[in-house]
Scaffold this motif. Structure first.
Motif, PDB file in Angstrom:
ATOM      1  N   ILE A   1     -69.740  64.118 103.537  1.00 14.32           N
ATOM      2  CA  ILE A   1     -68.541  63.481 104.081  1.00 14.32           C
ATOM      3  C   ILE A   1     -68.514  62.050 103.537  1.00 14.32           C
ATOM      4  CG2 ILE A   1     -68.431  64.900 106.153  1.00 14.32           C
ATOM      5  CD1 ILE A   1     -69.703  62.624 107.716  1.00 14.32           C
ATOM      6  N   SER A   2     -67.337  61.511 103.384  1.00 12.50           N
ATOM      7  CA  SER A   2     -67.203  60.226 102.692  1.00 12.50           C
ATOM      8  C   SER A   2     -67.944  59.097 103.393  1.00 12.50           C
ATOM      9  CB  SER A   2     -65.724  59.871 102.536  1.00 12.50           C
ATOM     10  OG  SER A   2     -65.084  59.799 103.802  1.00 12.50           O
ATOM     11  N   GLU A   3     -68.019  59.136 104.730  1.00 11.02           N
ATOM     12  CA  GLU A   3     -68.654  58.044 105.462  1.00 11.02           C
ATOM     13  C   GLU A   3     -70.119  57.846 105.103  1.00 11.02           C
ATOM     14  OE1 GLU A   3     -65.920  59.989 108.616  1.00 11.02           O
ATOM     15  OE2 GLU A   3     -66.733  60.463 106.635  1.00 11.02           O
ATOM     16  N   MET A   4     -70.766  58.867 104.576  1.00  8.68           N
ATOM     17  CA  MET A   4     -72.188  58.787 104.282  1.00  8.68           C
ATOM     18  C   MET A   4     -72.489  58.358 102.846  1.00  8.68           C
ATOM     19  SD  MET A   4     -73.870  59.278 107.038  1.00  8.68           S
ATOM     20  CE  MET A   4     -72.539  58.326 107.801  1.00  8.68           C
ATOM     21  N   VAL A   5     -71.461  58.150 102.048  1.00  4.71           N
ATOM     22  CA  VAL A   5     -71.685  57.641 100.695  1.00  4.71           C
ATOM     23  C   VAL A   5     -72.320  56.259 100.780  1.00  4.71           C
ATOM     24  CG1 VAL A   5     -70.550  56.833  98.583  1.00  4.71           C
ATOM     25  CG2 VAL A   5     -69.820  58.971  99.652  1.00  4.71           C
ATOM     26  N   GLY A   6     -73.417  56.061 100.061  1.00  2.00           N
ATOM     27  CA  GLY A   6     -74.100  54.782 100.066  1.00  2.00           C
ATOM     28  C   GLY A   6     -75.258  54.686 101.034  1.00  2.00           C
ATOM     29  N   GLN A   7     -75.575  55.775 101.742  1.00  4.68           N
ATOM     30  CA  GLN A   7     -76.729  55.762 102.637  1.00  4.68           C
ATOM     31  C   GLN A   7     -78.039  55.572 101.862  1.00  4.68           C
ATOM     32  OE1 GLN A   7     -75.409  55.320 105.961  1.00  4.68           O
ATOM     33  NE2 GLN A   7     -77.175  56.567 106.426  1.00  4.68           N
ATOM     34  N   ALA A   8     -78.097  56.157 100.687  1.00  2.00           N
ATOM     35  CA  ALA A   8     -79.279  55.992  99.833  1.00  2.00           C
ATOM     36  C   ALA A   8     -78.801  55.771  98.412  1.00  2.00           C
ATOM     37  CB  ALA A   8     -80.179  57.229  99.906  1.00  2.00           C
ATOM     38  N   VAL A   9     -79.280  54.712  97.783  1.00  4.68           N
ATOM     39  CA  VAL A   9     -78.823  54.385  96.436  1.00  4.68           C
ATOM     40  C   VAL A   9     -80.008  54.153  95.509  1.00  4.68           C
ATOM     41  CG1 VAL A   9     -76.684  53.365  97.294  1.00  4.68           C
ATOM     42  CG2 VAL A   9     -78.663  51.901  96.880  1.00  4.68           C
ATOM     43  N   THR A  10     -79.729  54.339  94.237  1.00  5.89           N
ATOM     44  CA  THR A  10     -80.703  54.032  93.199  1.00  5.89           C
ATOM     45  C   THR A  10     -80.295  52.723  92.550  1.00  5.89           C
ATOM     46  OG1 THR A  10     -80.911  56.415  92.780  1.00  5.89           O
ATOM     47  CG2 THR A  10     -81.868  54.919  91.147  1.00  5.89           C
ATOM     48  N   GLU A  11     -81.181  51.751  92.590  1.00  6.71           N
ATOM     49  CA  GLU A  11     -80.929  50.489  91.904  1.00  6.71           C
ATOM     50  C   GLU A  11     -81.440  50.621  90.477  1.00  6.71           C
ATOM     51  OE1 GLU A  11     -82.616  47.329  94.247  1.00  6.71           O
ATOM     52  OE2 GLU A  11     -80.820  47.253  95.502  1.00  6.71           O
ATOM     53  N   ILE A  12     -80.552  50.382  89.527  1.00 11.74           N
ATOM     54  CA  ILE A  12     -80.845  50.678  88.126  1.00 11.74           C
ATOM     55  C   ILE A  12     -80.679  49.425  87.278  1.00 11.74           C
ATOM     56  CG2 ILE A  12     -80.166  52.088  86.143  1.00 11.74           C
ATOM     57  CD1 ILE A  12     -79.165  54.189  88.151  1.00 11.74           C
ATOM     58  N   ASP A  13     -81.712  49.120  86.531  1.00 14.62           N
ATOM     59  CA  ASP A  13     -81.682  47.973  85.622  1.00 14.62           C
ATOM     60  C   ASP A  13     -81.171  48.456  84.266  1.00 14.62           C
ATOM     61  OD1 ASP A  13     -82.006  45.567  84.377  1.00 14.62           O
ATOM     62  OD2 ASP A  13     -84.200  45.604  84.356  1.00 14.62           O
ATOM     63  N   ALA A  14     -79.849  48.545  84.165  1.00 14.70           N
ATOM     64  CA  ALA A  14     -79.209  49.068  82.958  1.00 14.70           C
ATOM     65  C   ALA A  14     -78.778  47.933  82.045  1.00 14.70           C
ATOM     66  CB  ALA A  14     -78.000  49.919  83.328  1.00 14.70           C
ATOM     67  N   GLU A  15     -78.688  48.223  80.753  1.00 16.12           N
ATOM     68  CA  GLU A  15     -78.301  47.198  79.779  1.00 16.12           C
ATOM     69  C   GLU A  15     -76.845  46.797  79.923  1.00 16.12           C
ATOM     70  OE1 GLU A  15     -79.292  48.249  75.816  1.00 16.12           O
ATOM     71  OE2 GLU A  15     -81.467  48.202  76.158  1.00 16.12           O
ATOM     72  N   ASP A  16     -76.023  47.734  80.344  1.00  7.71           N
ATOM     73  CA  ASP A  16     -74.630  47.401  80.616  1.00  7.71           C
ATOM     74  C   ASP A  16     -74.078  48.368  81.646  1.00  7.71           C
ATOM     75  OD1 ASP A  16     -73.285  49.718  79.187  1.00  7.71           O
ATOM     76  OD2 ASP A  16     -74.342  48.816  77.492  1.00  7.71           O
ATOM     77  N   ARG A  17     -72.847  48.133  82.027  1.00  9.41           N
ATOM     78  CA  ARG A  17     -72.221  48.894  83.114  1.00  9.41           C
ATOM     79  C   ARG A  17     -71.473  50.095  82.530  1.00  9.41           C
ATOM     80  NH1 ARG A  17     -67.988  48.266  87.028  1.00  9.41           N
ATOM     81  NH2 ARG A  17     -68.788  48.133  89.169  1.00  9.41           N
ATOM     82  N   SER A  18     -72.247  51.092  82.121  1.00  8.99           N
ATOM     83  CA  SER A  18     -71.652  52.278  81.507  1.00  8.99           C
ATOM     84  C   SER A  18     -72.509  53.490  81.826  1.00  8.99           C
ATOM     85  CB  SER A  18     -71.546  52.116  79.990  1.00  8.99           C
ATOM     86  OG  SER A  18     -72.843  52.094  79.406  1.00  8.99           O
ATOM     87  N   VAL A  19     -71.916  54.668  81.681  1.00  6.29           N
ATOM     88  CA  VAL A  19     -72.668  55.905  81.943  1.00  6.29           C
ATOM     89  C   VAL A  19     -73.871  56.045  81.011  1.00  6.29           C
ATOM     90  CG1 VAL A  19     -72.560  58.430  81.941  1.00  6.29           C
ATOM     91  CG2 VAL A  19     -70.696  57.096  82.946  1.00  6.29           C
ATOM     92  N   PRO A  20     -73.712  55.888  79.685  1.00  6.30           N
ATOM     93  CA  PRO A  20     -74.883  56.025  78.810  1.00  6.30           C
ATOM     94  C   PRO A  20     -76.011  55.059  79.167  1.00  6.30           C
ATOM     95  CG  PRO A  20     -72.878  56.089  77.503  1.00  6.30           C
ATOM     96  CD  PRO A  20     -72.479  55.679  78.889  1.00  6.30           C
TER      97      PRO A  20
END
Length: 228
Positions: free
Chosen positions: A165-184
């Motif tokens: 359900i939408s209300e639970m989006v963000g309960q657990a997240v992965t913090e990612i040290d990515a080179e830029d803000r993109s899927v690849p």
């Protein structure tokens, strides 16, 4: 550092409730950078979300949760639906043939189609990453076991709300040290283990409500298919 939700379900999942836009709205509202919709054995909603995500200031990661013969496998960065009920190793191969990333969710939760009881430890370690924090937990034991396994094998670790359900989006997240803000860049950073997990338990009454809603929709879908 990007805050990424890697495990959600839309109404396209048999046990999901909400449309794509509600999930994206919630992700933006709680300050996430990226969202993956990972419906059970379906990909259309995830592809839709990946296209719409920039409208919400988000990166949309295409993916799905595949029911392999051994249990559930998350696939990210794919564009085509991968068939269900194939052997574990074949499913990983099919994900990688599309240049995708294979992550094993809740591997030690047998009641939720975790793969660990049905494959070898070497097979489990052949995944690209392990989900070590799934917010839909009762005791946390399975999460701790997943984390111990990932650390022992030197595997990248992820988290996910497993939100139905939408209300639970963000309960657990992965913090990612990515080179830029993109899927690849996000997927490459996960492969390289540039992740940390942050999460909180989904309230029990909501977990039970999600499960009950899923069971109700499953019965309804079966009845509809019988009547067609």
């Amino acid at each position: 550092m990007l805050s990424v939700e890697l495990h959600t379900h839309s109404q396209l999942s048999f046990d999901g409730r909400d449309p794509v836009d509600l999930l994206l709205e919630q992700a933006a509202a709680v300050g996430l950078d990226a969202l993956a919709i990972t419906d059970h054995d379906e990909i259309d909603a995830s592809l839709e979300a990946a296209e719409k995500a920039p409208e919400y200031g988000l990166v949309g990661i295409p993916g799905m949760e595949i029911t392999s013969a051994a249990g559930h496998i998350l696939a990210f960065g794919i564009q085509e639906k991968i068939p269900a009920y194939r052997p574990f190793d074949e499913t990983l191969d099919r994900i990688r043939e599309q240049g995708g990333l294979a992550v094993i969710p809740h591997p030690f939760q047998k009641s939720r189609s975790g793969v660990a009881p049905h494959i070898t430890t070497d097979q489990l370690a052949s995944a690209d990453a392990i989900e070590v924090y799934n917010s839909r937990l009762l005791t946390g034991r399975a999460n701790r076991k997943a984390e111990r396994f990932a650390r022992a094998r030197g595997l990248p670790m992820t988290a996910g709300s497993d939100a139905h359900i939408s209300e639970m989006v963000g309960q657990a997240v992965t913090e990612i040290d990515a080179e830029d803000r993109s899927v690849p860049a996000i997927l490459d950073a996960i492969r390289d283990g540039h992740t940390s997990v942050v999460g909180q338990r989904t309230p029990w009454h909501i977990s039970f409500a999600q499960a009950a809603g899923g069971a109700k929709r499953r019965v309804k879908n079966r009845l509809s298919s019988m009547l067609d």
